[in-house]
Design a protein around this motif. Sequence first.
Motif, PDB file in Angstrom:
ATOM      1  N   LEU A  90      88.385  20.601  98.763  1.00 43.05           N
ATOM      2  CA  LEU A  90      86.924  20.112  97.677  1.00 43.05           C
ATOM      3  C   LEU A  90      85.811  20.048  98.502  1.00 43.05           C
ATOM      4  O   LEU A  90      84.390  20.250  98.133  1.00 43.05           O
ATOM      5  CB  LEU A  90      87.024  19.908  96.144  1.00 43.05           C
ATOM      6  CG  LEU A  90      86.014  18.863  95.542  1.00 43.05           C
ATOM      7  CD1 LEU A  90      85.425  20.573  94.428  1.00 43.05           C
ATOM      8  CD2 LEU A  90      86.897  18.436  94.370  1.00 43.05           C
ATOM      9  N   VAL A  91      85.720  19.340  99.103  1.00 39.25           N
ATOM     10  CA  VAL A  91      84.494  18.196  99.927  1.00 39.25           C
ATOM     11  C   VAL A  91      83.884  19.010 100.572  1.00 39.25           C
ATOM     12  O   VAL A  91      82.986  19.141 100.016  1.00 39.25           O
ATOM     13  CB  VAL A  91      84.805  16.770 100.302  1.00 39.25           C
ATOM     14  CG1 VAL A  91      83.601  16.472 101.576  1.00 39.25           C
ATOM     15  CG2 VAL A  91      85.680  15.547  99.902  1.00 39.25           C
ATOM     16  N   ILE A  92      85.270  20.009 101.551  1.00 44.26           N
ATOM     17  CA  ILE A  92      84.523  20.999 102.245  1.00 44.26           C
ATOM     18  C   ILE A  92      83.410  22.049 101.471  1.00 44.26           C
ATOM     19  O   ILE A  92      82.316  22.352 101.608  1.00 44.26           O
ATOM     20  CB  ILE A  92      85.086  21.144 102.993  1.00 44.26           C
ATOM     21  CG1 ILE A  92      85.733  21.015 103.674  1.00 44.26           C
ATOM     22  CG2 ILE A  92      84.728  22.849 104.233  1.00 44.26           C
ATOM     23  CD1 ILE A  92      86.889  21.143 104.765  1.00 44.26           C
ATOM     24  N   ALA A  93      84.393  22.633 100.552  1.00 42.58           N
ATOM     25  CA  ALA A  93      83.631  23.676  99.605  1.00 42.58           C
ATOM     26  C   ALA A  93      82.248  23.097  98.737  1.00 42.58           C
ATOM     27  O   ALA A  93      81.436  23.867  98.580  1.00 42.58           O
ATOM     28  CB  ALA A  93      84.637  24.214  98.556  1.00 42.58           C
ATOM     29  N   GLU A  94      81.754  21.542  98.575  1.00 40.77           N
ATOM     30  CA  GLU A  94      80.593  20.957  97.931  1.00 40.77           C
ATOM     31  C   GLU A  94      80.009  20.799  98.562  1.00 40.77           C
ATOM     32  O   GLU A  94      78.791  21.500  99.236  1.00 40.77           O
ATOM     33  CB  GLU A  94      80.782  19.590  97.555  1.00 40.77           C
ATOM     34  CG  GLU A  94      81.729  19.952  95.875  1.00 40.77           C
ATOM     35  CD  GLU A  94      82.535  18.799  95.305  1.00 40.77           C
ATOM     36  OE1 GLU A  94      82.501  18.370  93.974  1.00 40.77           O
ATOM     37  OE2 GLU A  94      82.236  17.635  96.167  1.00 40.77           O
ATOM     38  N   GLN A 140      96.025  24.927 102.241  1.00 41.03           N
ATOM     39  CA  GLN A 140      94.185  24.284 102.088  1.00 41.03           C
ATOM     40  C   GLN A 140      93.511  25.847 102.649  1.00 41.03           C
ATOM     41  O   GLN A 140      92.287  25.499 101.657  1.00 41.03           O
ATOM     42  CB  GLN A 140      94.407  23.424 103.138  1.00 41.03           C
ATOM     43  CG  GLN A 140      95.980  22.533 103.022  1.00 41.03           C
ATOM     44  CD  GLN A 140      95.000  21.364 102.038  1.00 41.03           C
ATOM     45  OE1 GLN A 140      93.907  21.120 102.820  1.00 41.03           O
ATOM     46  NE2 GLN A 140      96.439  20.841 101.566  1.00 41.03           N
ATOM     47  N   LEU A 141      94.029  26.545 103.109  1.00 36.84           N
ATOM     48  CA  LEU A 141      92.634  27.349 103.244  1.00 36.84           C
ATOM     49  C   LEU A 141      92.411  28.426 102.246  1.00 36.84           C
ATOM     50  O   LEU A 141      91.306  28.343 101.100  1.00 36.84           O
ATOM     51  CB  LEU A 141      93.338  28.607 104.282  1.00 36.84           C
ATOM     52  CG  LEU A 141      92.085  29.639 104.568  1.00 36.84           C
ATOM     53  CD1 LEU A 141      90.189  28.997 104.985  1.00 36.84           C
ATOM     54  CD2 LEU A 141      92.746  30.102 105.821  1.00 36.84           C
ATOM     55  N   THR A 142      93.555  28.913 100.759  1.00 39.43           N
ATOM     56  CA  THR A 142      93.243  29.433 100.177  1.00 39.43           C
ATOM     57  C   THR A 142      92.647  28.495  98.918  1.00 39.43           C
ATOM     58  O   THR A 142      91.833  28.678  97.621  1.00 39.43           O
ATOM     59  CB  THR A 142      94.741  30.100  99.444  1.00 39.43           C
ATOM     60  OG1 THR A 142      95.728  30.594 100.474  1.00 39.43           O
ATOM     61  CG2 THR A 142      95.037  30.405  97.792  1.00 39.43           C
ATOM     62  N   GLU A 143      93.136  27.342  98.516  1.00 44.90           N
ATOM     63  CA  GLU A 143      92.442  26.053  97.394  1.00 44.90           C
ATOM     64  C   GLU A 143      91.027  26.247  98.165  1.00 44.90           C
ATOM     65  O   GLU A 143      90.214  26.374  96.772  1.00 44.90           O
ATOM     66  CB  GLU A 143      93.068  25.099  98.252  1.00 44.90           C
ATOM     67  CG  GLU A 143      92.114  24.060  96.661  1.00 44.90           C
ATOM     68  CD  GLU A 143      92.870  22.318  97.387  1.00 44.90           C
ATOM     69  OE1 GLU A 143      91.720  21.671  96.414  1.00 44.90           O
ATOM     70  OE2 GLU A 143      94.140  22.924  98.001  1.00 44.90           O
ATOM     71  N   THR A 151      88.850  31.096  91.417  1.00 43.17           N
ATOM     72  CA  THR A 151      89.653  30.732  91.303  1.00 43.17           C
ATOM     73  C   THR A 151      90.733  29.801  91.108  1.00 43.17           C
ATOM     74  O   THR A 151      91.317  29.466  90.773  1.00 43.17           O
ATOM     75  CB  THR A 151      90.282  32.140  91.893  1.00 43.17           C
ATOM     76  OG1 THR A 151      90.108  31.560  93.460  1.00 43.17           O
ATOM     77  CG2 THR A 151      90.108  33.448  92.111  1.00 43.17           C
ATOM     78  N   GLU A 152      89.685  28.500  91.149  1.00 44.76           N
ATOM     79  CA  GLU A 152      90.216  27.547  90.812  1.00 44.76           C
ATOM     80  C   GLU A 152      90.279  26.597  90.008  1.00 44.76           C
ATOM     81  O   GLU A 152      88.934  27.001  88.775  1.00 44.76           O
ATOM     82  CB  GLU A 152      90.035  26.001  91.663  1.00 44.76           C
ATOM     83  CG  GLU A 152      90.680  26.251  93.779  1.00 44.76           C
ATOM     84  CD  GLU A 152      92.056  26.639  93.627  1.00 44.76           C
ATOM     85  OE1 GLU A 152      92.891  25.090  92.975  1.00 44.76           O
ATOM     86  OE2 GLU A 152      92.778  26.776  94.678  1.00 44.76           O
ATOM     87  N   ASP A 153      90.843  25.670  89.586  1.00 49.23           N
ATOM     88  CA  ASP A 153      90.630  24.862  88.478  1.00 49.23           C
ATOM     89  C   ASP A 153      89.630  24.286  88.281  1.00 49.23           C
ATOM     90  O   ASP A 153      88.882  24.113  86.993  1.00 49.23           O
ATOM     91  CB  ASP A 153      91.952  24.255  87.765  1.00 49.23           C
ATOM     92  CG  ASP A 153      92.666  25.377  87.345  1.00 49.23           C
ATOM     93  OD1 ASP A 153      92.614  26.579  87.348  1.00 49.23           O
ATOM     94  OD2 ASP A 153      94.080  24.786  87.342  1.00 49.23           O
TER      95      ASP A 153
END
Length: 335
Positions: A90-94, A140-143, A151-153
Amino acid sequence: MSRLRDVPLSVLDLAIIGSGSDATAALRNTTELAQQVERLGYQRFWLAEHHGMPGIASSSPAVLIGHIASATSTLRVGSGGVMLPNHAPLVIAEQFGTLTALHPGRIDLGIGRAPGTDQKTARALRRTTGALSAEDFPQQLTELVGYFDGTEDISAVPAGGNKPPVWLLGSSGYSAQVAGILGLPFAFAHHFSAENTLPALALYRQNFRPSAVLSEPYAMICAAVMAADTMEHARWISGPAALSFLRLRSGNPGLFPTPEEAAEHPYSDLERMFIEDRASSMVIGDPETVDKGLAKLLDDTQADELMITTMVHSNADRIRSYELISELAGHPVAV
């Protein structure tokens, strides 16, 4: 005509902190280097994540990527890579959603599976004593990708709609296979795992499945290159990288040494053998020698893109090395 004209050229940098210098100077040098290689026609400028190493200032790629992207205008800037075991997806995505929103079309997200540090530091980064196994990596990569794709909640703002190209990095066959199966571009660390280069690339291509990202495999290799106007000077500036790696392998990392320190070091016969073996996977020399060495590497690997890392003490020598390679590639120089 140089084989270097056939592929895009890119740069991997570690923000080296040299002996007699400090992190402020190292980061200033990295910024100057990025501006110069942009002028020289290089395509990407990636920053590697390392921790606990006194001679490397690139411990926070996301922070440094934002700075470099702001100091340049056309260069693609990215991570080479962010080490997924060290961070919550989540942190990487942000972080990378923010970077992409700030610099649309210019950010790359290279993901690595190794922690890039010792186990004690890795535990401090993750705030857990549990190890991340190979089986966890695809999950972890899929998340991570799910936060960009929605696609994540959980909503990772501003990752939605701001997804950078995702690359998998590797130094063995595992990430090569995962990258192939997922249809992602793959970057291989030839500069420190040369014996695995050809087998990993073969695995990537054999396992490749077309995806929404790629219809066919796209492989980049990263090579250690030190080019200079003369063979003598190239050998002189290459000494510190050998000594630095020797100290790292012996558990005594420090600031990146000067050529004088490297020349004066009392190497044992075993150390000299180790250095010679490591140098065999590097390309070191004058322009003609470098051109031939890189041509052979490209012919052997059939890489689609070449990334170059140049670990030398002087930033002027580093910039000159990239200038010489750019000239071999026939890049027009922006004024």
